[in-house]
Design a protein around this motif. Structure first.
Motif, PDB file in Angstrom:
ATOM      1  N   LEU A  93       8.873 -80.424 -47.437  1.00 21.30           N
ATOM      2  CA  LEU A  93       8.892 -79.028 -46.987  1.00 21.30           C
ATOM      3  C   LEU A  93       8.371 -78.091 -48.071  1.00 21.30           C
ATOM      4  O   LEU A  93       7.711 -77.093 -47.774  1.00 21.30           O
ATOM      5  CB  LEU A  93      10.315 -78.616 -46.596  1.00 21.30           C
ATOM      6  CG  LEU A  93      10.917 -79.318 -45.373  1.00 21.30           C
ATOM      7  CD1 LEU A  93      12.330 -78.816 -45.137  1.00 21.30           C
ATOM      8  CD2 LEU A  93      10.057 -79.095 -44.133  1.00 21.30           C
ATOM      9  N   SER A  94       8.653 -78.421 -49.329  1.00 23.56           N
ATOM     10  CA  SER A  94       8.253 -77.525 -50.422  1.00 23.56           C
ATOM     11  C   SER A  94       7.066 -78.035 -51.225  1.00 23.56           C
ATOM     12  O   SER A  94       6.319 -77.245 -51.789  1.00 23.56           O
ATOM     13  CB  SER A  94       9.438 -77.314 -51.377  1.00 23.56           C
ATOM     14  OG  SER A  94       9.890 -78.565 -51.884  1.00 23.56           O
ATOM     15  N   SER A  99       4.362 -80.440 -44.229  1.00 26.56           N
ATOM     16  CA  SER A  99       5.567 -79.621 -44.098  1.00 26.56           C
ATOM     17  C   SER A  99       5.957 -79.434 -42.639  1.00 26.56           C
ATOM     18  O   SER A  99       7.138 -79.523 -42.279  1.00 26.56           O
ATOM     19  CB  SER A  99       5.339 -78.263 -44.773  1.00 26.56           C
ATOM     20  OG  SER A  99       6.467 -77.436 -44.636  1.00 26.56           O
TER      21      SER A  99
END
Length: 688
Positions: free
Chosen positions: A645-646, A653
Motif C-alpha cells: 500500500l505504501s 497498491s
C-alpha cells in the motif's frame, strides 16, 4: 602528475591538461616530463590515418627534447624560478600533445579525425609554438649539456618558430571526396563505388568490423550532440555516420567476425552477463524505471537524465539519495553503465523501446528522422540497394543483405520505415524457408526489428507471414531463430486483429509453450511476453490452457532464478486467473504457495510484487471461498499486502487494497467458532 588515458572517455580535441602542483620538486617534475615524452615518442610506431606528417614532425621534436631532458635529469645546479616556470609550461604542453596524438590514433575515429584535419593541424601548430615559448625562458647557459644536444634543441626550436603545420594534400582530397559524396546523397545520386573505396583506403578502413567501429564511434557522438541540442554538429556527424553505413554495405564485401556478427556462444556470453550484474542496479532511484541515459552527479550517484533534470527543475538542488546539498548540478554521462544496460537488454531480448513509456516517447521523437538530409537520402538509397540484393543475388549475397537489414533496422524508426517502403518484407519472408541456418536466422531477426514498425505488421500478415513465422518458432534450424520468431509474434500481437489470427494458427501457441520448456532464457522471455499479448484476445485463454501452459509457468515460479522470467510468468498467470477455468487450473498446479513466497521475499522487485498481488486477487475472486479461507490463515501475507500500500506501484497498491478488503470481508462474515475448511488438495491446490 598526469591522468592515465582512458579509451572510453568522451574527450576529443579538448586536452584537459593540468599544471604541476605548486612547490613540486625539480626531480619529480623532470621524471614526469620524461615519462610523458616517452609516451609521446611511443606513438612513432602507431598508425595515423590523417595528419601523418604533422604527427611525425611533432614526435621528432619531442625525441630531441627527450635527449635534452636525459642530459639534465641528474645534474646538480641551482634552480632559478625561470627553470620551474619553463618546465611547468613544457609539462602542460606535453600533456596536450599526448592527448592530441591519442585522438589522432583513436580506434574508430578515423573518418571524424580526417574531417577535423584543419583543426588538428592548427592544434599541432599551437602546441609546437607553445614548446618554443616554454623554452624561451630556460637558462641553457646554466646547464652542462653537450654542444651537440644544445645545437639540436636550438635547431628544433628555430624550425618550430617558422615552420607550418598544414593539412596534407591527400587529406584535403579525401575531405573533398567525402563532402562531394554527401552532396550526391542529398541530390539522390548514387556515388561511385571506386570513390568510396579510395576514401576508405585512405583512412585505412578495409574490413567490416573496422567500418562498424567507425559507425559506432560516430553514433556515440551523434547521441552526445543530440543531448546538447547542437543541430549543426549533429547534422555533420549524422551525415558522416551514414556515409560509413553506406560504405559498409556497398563497398565491404565480407562480414568478418566483428562483435556484432552472430556467434554460436552468444548464450554463454548472455549467461555471464546475467550473473555478473544485478538488473536492479539499472533502475533510476527516482523513477524506478530502467535508465536509458544514466548520468552521474556530484555525489557520485547515478540517475536517469530526464528524472534528475525534473528533480533539479523543481528547485531541489540536493542529491535525492543522500540529501546532500550540491554545489554544482553538472551531469556526467555514465557511458559504461549505459553500455551495460543496453547490452543487458539486448542479450535478454528486452527491446530498449519497452523499458518505459517515458523513455520510449523521447527516443521515438529523437530517432523518427535522421540528423541531416544527406543521412536521410543515404538510408533510402541503401534500403533500395539491399532490397535488390535480396531479390537478385546468390545465397551469400542474400544472407549478407538480410544481416545488414537486421543491423540497420534495429537502430531506429526511420530505418525501419525505409525498409518497409522499399519492399524488403516479402523477400525476407521468402527466405524464412531457406535451408541455410544463418540465412534463416538473419531473415527472422530482420523481420523482428521491422515488426516494431506498425505498417510492417499488416504487410507481413498479408504476405502469408504468420504461418512462416510460426513455422520458424516451432522448428527453426537455430535456437536463436526460434527466439526471434517468438519476439516477432509478440510485436505482431500488438494489433488486435493479429491476436485473433495468431491464435487461430494451430501451431502458434503450442510453439510458444514449447519455448517455455526447451528454449533459452531469451526464448522463454520472448515466449512469455508473446503469450501475454495474445491473452488480450479472449478466445486465446482457452487455447493457452489446452496447450498445457500452466504447469510450465508454475515450474518457473518454483525453480527459476531469473527474476524477469518469474515476473513475466506471474503476469501470464494473473491474466489466466481472470477466468474461473484458468484460476482453477492454476490452483490445481500448486501455484498459490510459491506466489506467496515470492510476494514475501525481500529480493522481489516492485513489479514482481505487483504481479503477485494481481494473481492472488484473481485467484481469490475466481477460485472460490476456499482460496480466501486458506489465505487468511497465512500470517505473513497481510504484512506484505500492507507494505504494498505504501511502497508498491500505484497498480500494486490498488490490487493489494482490493485483496485486503476481500480477506477482511471473509473474516467478518465468518460465524463465531467456524473452522475454515482446508482447501481440498485433489481439487484446488497442492499445499507444501
Amino acid at each position: 602528475m598526469i591522468r592515465e588515458s582512458n579509451e572510453s572517455d568522451r574527450r576529443l580535441l579538448t586536452f584537459p591538461a593540468v599544471h604541476p602542483c605548486e612547490g613540486i620538486s625539480l626531480p619529480t617534475l623532470f621524471t614526469s616530463l620524461f615519462t610523458i615524452s616517452s609516451r609521446i615518442c611511443s606513438f612513432k610506431s602507431k598508425v595515423f590515418s590523417s595528419n601523418k606528417k604533422n604527427a611525425r614532425k611533432a614526435i621528432r621534436m619531442i625525441e630531441v627534447l627527450q635527449i635534452f631532458l636525459e642530459e639534465i635529469l641528474d645534474q646538480r645546479w641551482g634552480v632559478p624560478d625561470s627553470v620551474i616556470l619553463s618546465l611547468s609550461e613544457l609539462h602542460l604542453t606535453f600533456q596536450k600533445l599526448q592527448f592530441l596524438l591519442e585522438d589522432c590514433t583513436r580506434e574508430g575515429s578515423r573518418l571524424y579525425m580526417l574531417m577535423e584535419s584543419n583543426r588538428v593541424a592548427t592544434h599541432f601548430q599551437v602546441l609546437s609554438r607553445s614548446v618554443v615559448t616554454a623554452l624561451d625562458v630556460f637558462p641553457f647557459s646554466s646547464t652542462e649539456i653537450s654542444e651537440e644536444v644544445k645545437e639540436q634543441v636550438e635547431l628544433i626550436l628555430k624550425q618550430a618558430r617558422v615552420g607550418d603545420f598544414e593539412v596534407e594534400l591527400e587529406d584535403k582530397r579525401a575531405m573533398m571526396g567525402v563532402l562531394s559524396i554527401l552532396n550526391q546523397f542529398e541530390n539522390t545520386i548514387i556515388p561511385s563505388e571506386s570513390n568510396l573505396r579510395w576514401i576508405l583506403d585512405h583512412i585505412g578502413v578495409r574490413r567490416w568490423s573496422e567500418c562498424n567501429k567507425e559507425i559506432k564511434f560516430l553514433d556515440a557522438e551523434v547521441g552526445y550532440e543530440r543531448m546538447k541540442e547542437d543541430k549543426g554538429k549533429l547534422a555533420v556527424l549524422s551525415s558522416l555516420m551514414w556515409f560509413m553505413c553506406y560504405c559498409r554495405c556497398v563497398v565491404i564485401e565480407v562480414v568478418d567476425n566483428g562483435e556484432d556478427y552472430p556467434k554460436s556462444d552468444c548464450g554463454k556470453e548472455r549467461e555471464i552477463l546475467n550473473w555478473c550484474f544485478n538488473p536492479g542496479d539499472f533502475l533510476c532511484p527516482i523513477s524506478l524505471e530502467v535508465m536509458n541515459d544514466p548520468v552521474t552527479i556530484e555525489t557520485g550517484h547515478t540517475y536517469d537524465r530526464s528524472s534528475i533534470l525534473k528533480w533539479f527543475g523543481s528547485g531541489s538542488l540536493i542529491c535525492p539519495k543522500t540529501g546532500k546539498s550540491l554545489s554544482s548540478i553538472e551531469l556526467l554521462p555514465n557511458l559504461v553503465l549505459r553500455r551495460l544496460i543496453h547490452r543487458y537488454c539486448s542479450k535478454n531480448g528486452i527491446p530498449m523501446a519497452d523499458i518505459g513509456r517515458r523513455t520510449r516517447d523521447r527516443d521515438n521523437k529523437a530517432t523518427s528522422q535522421p540528423g541531416s538530409f544527406a543521412a536521410q537520402e543515404a538510408m533510402k538509397m541503401l534500403a533500395s540497394f539491399l532490397c535488390g540484393k535480396l531479390h537478385n543475388e546468390a545465397e551469400v549475397e542474400r544472407n549478407r543483405a538480410a544481416y545488414e537489414i537486421r543491423v540497420l533496422a534495429k537502430r531506429n524508426i526511420f530505418n525501419r520505415s525505409c525498409f518497409v517502403e522499399s519492399g524488403t518484407i516479402p523477400y525476407l519472408l521468402r527466405w524464412l524457408s531457406s535451408r541455410n541456418p544463418t540465412t534463416q536466422e538473419n531473415a527472422i531477426a530482420a523481420l523482428l526489428n521491422l515488426s516494431k514498425h506498425p505498417k510492417s505488421r499488416s504487410i507481413m500478415v498479408q504476405n502469408g507471414g504468420l504461418e512462416l513465422i510460426v513455422s520458424v518458432c516451432k522448428k527453426g534450424m537455430k535456437l536463436e531463430s526460434r527466439d526471434h520468431a517468438a519476439a516477432t509474434l509478440y510485436y505482431l500481437a500488438s494489433d488486435e486483429e493479429n491476436r485473433r489470427l495468431i491464435g487461430e494458427e494451430p501451431e502458434a501457441i503450442p510453439s510458444l509453450i514449447n519455448l517455455l520448456k526447451d528454449g533459452s532464457d531469451r526464448g522463454k522471455k520472448n515466449g512469455l511476453v508473446a503469450i501475454f499479448g495474445l491473452l488480450f484476445h479472449p478466445e486465446n485463454h482457452k487455447r493457452v490452457l489446452e496447450a498445457k501452459a500452466i504447469p510450465l509457468l508454475v515450474s518457473i515460479l518454483k525453480t527459476c532464478q531469473r527474476e524477469e522470467l518469474v515476473t513475466d510468468s506471474l503476469a501470464v498467470l494473473a491474466t489466466l486467473a481472470e477466468k474461473s477455468a484458468g484460476a482453477m487450473a492454476i490452483l490445481q498446479n500448486g501455484a498459490l504457495h510459491p506466489t506467496i513466497e515470492i510476494l514475501n521475499s525481500s529480493s522481489t522487485s516492485r513489479v514482481g510484487k505487483e504481479q503477485c498481488a494481481s494473481l492472488l486477487l484473481s485467484l481469490s475472486v475466481n477460485g472460490g471461498a476456499n482460496v480466501v479461507a486458506l489465505l487468511v490463515k497465512i500470517p505473513s501475507l497481510m504484512g506484505s499486502l500492507y507494505s504494498l500500500l505504501s511502497e508498491g506501484t500505484s497498480r500494486a497498491s490498488k490490487k493489494a487494497s482490493a485483496l485486503i478488503r476481500v480477506l477482511h470481508d471473509f473474516c467478518e462474515r465468518r460465524p463465531s467458532g467456524f473452522k475454515t475448511p482446508v482447501l481440498p488438495q485433489e481439487q484446488f491446490v497442492h499445499v507444501w
